[in-house]
Design a protein around this motif. Structure first.
Motif, short mmCIF file in Angstrom:
data_model
loop_
_atom_site.label_atom_id
_atom_site.label_comp_id
_atom_site.label_asym_id
_atom_site.label_seq_id
_atom_site.Cartn_x
_atom_site.Cartn_y
_atom_site.Cartn_z
N GLN A 78 3.93 6.67 -14.81
CA GLN A 78 3.94 5.51 -13.92
C GLN A 78 3.16 4.34 -14.53
OE1 GLN A 78 2.33 7.36 -10.39
NE2 GLN A 78 4.35 7.48 -9.44
N ALA A 79 2.04 4.65 -15.18
CA ALA A 79 1.25 3.58 -15.80
C ALA A 79 2.04 2.87 -16.89
CB ALA A 79 -0.05 4.15 -16.35
N ILE A 80 2.84 3.63 -17.64
CA ILE A 80 3.65 3.01 -18.69
C ILE A 80 4.70 2.07 -18.10
CG2 ILE A 80 5.34 3.53 -20.50
CD1 ILE A 80 3.81 6.09 -21.06
N LEU A 81 5.24 2.44 -16.93
CA LEU A 81 6.30 1.65 -16.31
C LEU A 81 5.79 0.68 -15.25
CD1 LEU A 81 8.95 4.50 -15.88
CD2 LEU A 81 8.83 2.77 -17.68
N ASN A 82 4.48 0.41 -15.25
CA ASN A 82 3.89 -0.54 -14.31
C ASN A 82 4.07 -0.09 -12.86
OD1 ASN A 82 2.59 -2.95 -13.47
ND2 ASN A 82 4.55 -4.02 -13.27
N ILE A 83 3.85 1.21 -12.61
CA ILE A 83 4.01 1.78 -11.27
C ILE A 83 2.72 2.49 -10.88
CG2 ILE A 83 5.36 3.41 -9.87
CD1 ILE A 83 7.65 3.05 -11.82
N GLN A 84 2.43 2.53 -9.61
CA GLN A 84 1.32 3.32 -9.10
C GLN A 84 1.64 3.78 -7.68
OE1 GLN A 84 -1.46 -0.51 -7.84
NE2 GLN A 84 -2.32 1.16 -9.00
N TYR A 85 0.83 4.73 -7.19
CA TYR A 85 1.05 5.28 -5.85
C TYR A 85 0.39 4.41 -4.80
CZ TYR A 85 3.12 9.71 -7.34
OH TYR A 85 3.95 10.67 -7.85
N LYS A 86 1.05 4.34 -3.65
CA LYS A 86 0.52 3.60 -2.49
C LYS A 86 0.40 4.57 -1.32
CE LYS A 86 2.01 0.21 0.97
NZ LYS A 86 2.05 1.19 2.06
N ASN A 87 -0.64 4.41 -0.53
CA ASN A 87 -0.82 5.22 0.68
C ASN A 87 0.16 4.73 1.73
OD1 ASN A 87 -1.64 6.72 2.83
ND2 ASN A 87 -3.77 6.02 2.81
N ASN A 88 1.25 5.45 1.90
CA ASN A 88 2.30 5.01 2.82
C ASN A 88 1.96 5.33 4.28
OD1 ASN A 88 4.94 3.71 2.67
ND2 ASN A 88 5.70 5.56 3.68
N LEU A 89 0.88 6.07 4.51
CA LEU A 89 0.49 6.41 5.88
C LEU A 89 -0.22 5.26 6.58
CD1 LEU A 89 -0.81 10.06 5.32
CD2 LEU A 89 1.46 9.32 6.08
N SER A 90 -0.66 4.27 5.80
CA SER A 90 -1.34 3.12 6.40
C SER A 90 -0.32 2.25 7.14
CB SER A 90 -2.05 2.29 5.32
OG SER A 90 -1.12 1.82 4.37
N GLN A 91 -0.75 1.60 8.19
CA GLN A 91 0.15 0.80 9.04
C GLN A 91 0.49 -0.54 8.41
OE1 GLN A 91 1.49 2.13 11.70
NE2 GLN A 91 0.27 4.00 11.46
N THR A 92 -0.36 -1.04 7.53
CA THR A 92 -0.13 -2.34 6.92
C THR A 92 0.85 -2.23 5.76
OG1 THR A 92 -1.19 -4.20 5.78
CG2 THR A 92 -2.12 -2.01 5.41
N GLU A 93 1.52 -3.35 5.49
CA GLU A 93 2.46 -3.40 4.38
C GLU A 93 1.76 -3.77 3.07
OE1 GLU A 93 5.61 -2.63 4.03
OE2 GLU A 93 5.70 -1.91 6.10
N LYS A 94 0.50 -4.18 3.14
CA LYS A 94 -0.24 -4.48 1.93
C LYS A 94 -0.55 -3.20 1.17
CE LYS A 94 -0.44 -8.90 2.82
NZ LYS A 94 0.27 -9.88 1.97
N TYR A 95 -0.90 -3.37 -0.09
CA TYR A 95 -1.17 -2.19 -0.92
C TYR A 95 -2.45 -1.50 -0.47
CZ TYR A 95 -2.39 0.72 -4.86
OH TYR A 95 -2.74 1.79 -5.65
N GLN A 96 -2.37 -0.19 -0.29
CA GLN A 96 -3.53 0.63 0.04
C GLN A 96 -3.59 1.79 -0.96
OE1 GLN A 96 -5.86 0.22 2.31
NE2 GLN A 96 -4.99 -1.61 3.25
N PRO A 97 -4.71 1.96 -1.66
CA PRO A 97 -4.81 3.08 -2.62
C PRO A 97 -4.83 4.43 -1.90
CG PRO A 97 -6.93 1.99 -2.37
CD PRO A 97 -5.94 1.16 -1.61
N LEU A 98 -4.64 5.47 -2.66
CA LEU A 98 -4.64 6.81 -2.07
C LEU A 98 -6.04 7.18 -1.60
CD1 LEU A 98 -2.42 8.76 -4.66
CD2 LEU A 98 -1.71 7.47 -2.65
N SER A 99 -6.08 7.92 -0.53
CA SER A 99 -7.36 8.43 -0.06
C SER A 99 -7.76 9.65 -0.88
CB SER A 99 -7.27 8.79 1.43
OG SER A 99 -6.34 9.85 1.62
N LYS A 100 -9.02 10.04 -0.76
CA LYS A 100 -9.49 11.22 -1.50
C LYS A 100 -8.79 12.49 -1.04
CE LYS A 100 -14.07 9.52 -2.78
NZ LYS A 100 -15.54 9.77 -2.73
N HIS A 101 -8.51 12.57 0.26
CA HIS A 101 -7.80 13.75 0.76
C HIS A 101 -6.40 13.84 0.16
CE1 HIS A 101 -10.93 14.80 3.62
NE2 HIS A 101 -10.99 13.53 4.01
N GLN A 102 -5.72 12.72 0.05
CA GLN A 102 -4.39 12.73 -0.56
C GLN A 102 -4.44 13.13 -2.03
OE1 GLN A 102 -3.29 8.69 0.54
NE2 GLN A 102 -1.65 9.47 1.86
N LYS A 103 -5.45 12.66 -2.74
CA LYS A 103 -5.59 13.02 -4.15
C LYS A 103 -5.86 14.52 -4.31
CE LYS A 103 -7.32 8.45 -5.47
NZ LYS A 103 -8.47 7.68 -6.01
#
Length: 304
Positions: A78-103
């Motif tokens: 993903q880093a090579i292709l300019n991609i990263q994971y987003k926390n999709n459980l958050s209600q906002t549409e802005k980017y939210q990093p993964l929580s520690k529990h998800q990791k």
């Protein structure tokens, strides 16, 4: 400050092909790491890692997880292709990093799941007890059920374009672009050159076997140095049969082909066997009949 900027960053959806490419790059990296690691044990006794292979692999994947998902919210692919994971459980549409529990759950479901599958296979492969057979059936049933769920998830992914793996869907993590994708300017000059040379090479490969190189060389030689253009001494030498018209040396077992020029038997025979349409390189006469020279040439005449 950096975290607040990250939260304000908008989300950019990722194409399906980019997500699949990232998965393939991850697999290629894992194979590369494992091959490099096993190459360190080539000098040891064969099978030294066989008993601990699942644990060693799990340790290596743990290190990869620590420096990819845990620290950067993205795998290497993903880093090579300019991609990263987003926390999709958050209600906002802005980017939210993964929580520690998800990791951590990502670690358990990927690294721990593969380790459990390989270790259970080793434990139950040679056990014949009835209790172990029941556990083995349950494990096989669970593994088959997970693969079926993975297939269904992949079909849904092809339709909607989100959650390429079952782990991503369970944990609620989605692939997004780190930065907005800019319009790429693609130049086709290099591709056109490659296609041109590739087509030209294929044409030559098809054409060269059809060309009689030996005959063409002799034809060019006859054009470049015709018999009329030779000096008087060379004409006299050729007329007296003291020079092979092919190799230029004293003729061995001199033969003629119907013209006034002399050839070594092995020179004219090999060329005629190679090309039945062989012609004299001096005058261009075809081979009518291969006959030995009727008069005797003495070596002493060369020094006279």
């Amino acid at each position: 400050m950096a975290s607040s900027i990250g939260k304000e960053r908008s989300v950019n959806p990722v194409l399906r092909i980019s997500q699949l490419d990232a998965l393939e790059l991850n697999k290629a990296l894992e194979q590369l790491v494992w091959s490099q690691f096993t190459s360190c044990f080539h000098g040891f006794k064969p099978g030294v890692l066989a008993h601990f292979e699942p644990e060693v692999k799990a340790f290596l994947w743990l290190i990869l997880w620590r420096f990819t998902i845990y620290s950067k919210n993205a795998t290497v692919g993903q880093a090579i292709l300019n991609i990263q994971y987003k926390n999709n459980l958050s209600q906002t549409e802005k980017y939210q990093p993964l929580s520690k529990h998800q990791k951590l759950w990502y670690l358990l479901l990927t690294v721990g799941g593969r380790w459990l599958e390989e270790r259970c296979y080793d434990l139950f492969s040679n056990r014949q007890l009835q209790s172990f057979c029941k556990i083995k059936r349950y494990v096989n049933f669970g593994s088959g059920l997970l693969k079926l769920c993975g297939l269904l998830n992949f079909l849904i992914f092809l339709q909607k374009g989100t959650f390429a793996t079952l782990t991503e869907r369970i944990l609620g993590i989605r692939s997004v672009f780190c930065k907005p994708q800019s319009v790429r300017q693609v130049g086709f000059e290099y591709m056109n050159r490659e296609l041109l040379w590739h087509g030209f090479a294929e044409f030559l490969i098809y054409l060269l076997p059809l060309i009689n190189v030996q005959k063409l060389k002799l034809k060019i030689s006859s054009w470049c140095s015709p018999i009329a253009g030779l000096s008087n001494s060379e004409n006299t030498l050729a007329a007296h049969g003291k020079e092979c018209s092919l190799c230029g040396e004293w003729p061995t077992m001199p033969h003629t082909i119907g013209c006034s020029h002399i050839f070594c038997y092995y020179c004219i025979k090999s060329n005629y066997l190679f090309d039945m349409y062989f012609t004299c390189p001096k005058c261009g006469s075809e081979v009518h009949s291969l006959q030995p020279l009727r008069y005797k040439i003495e070596m002493t005449e060369l020094h006279a």
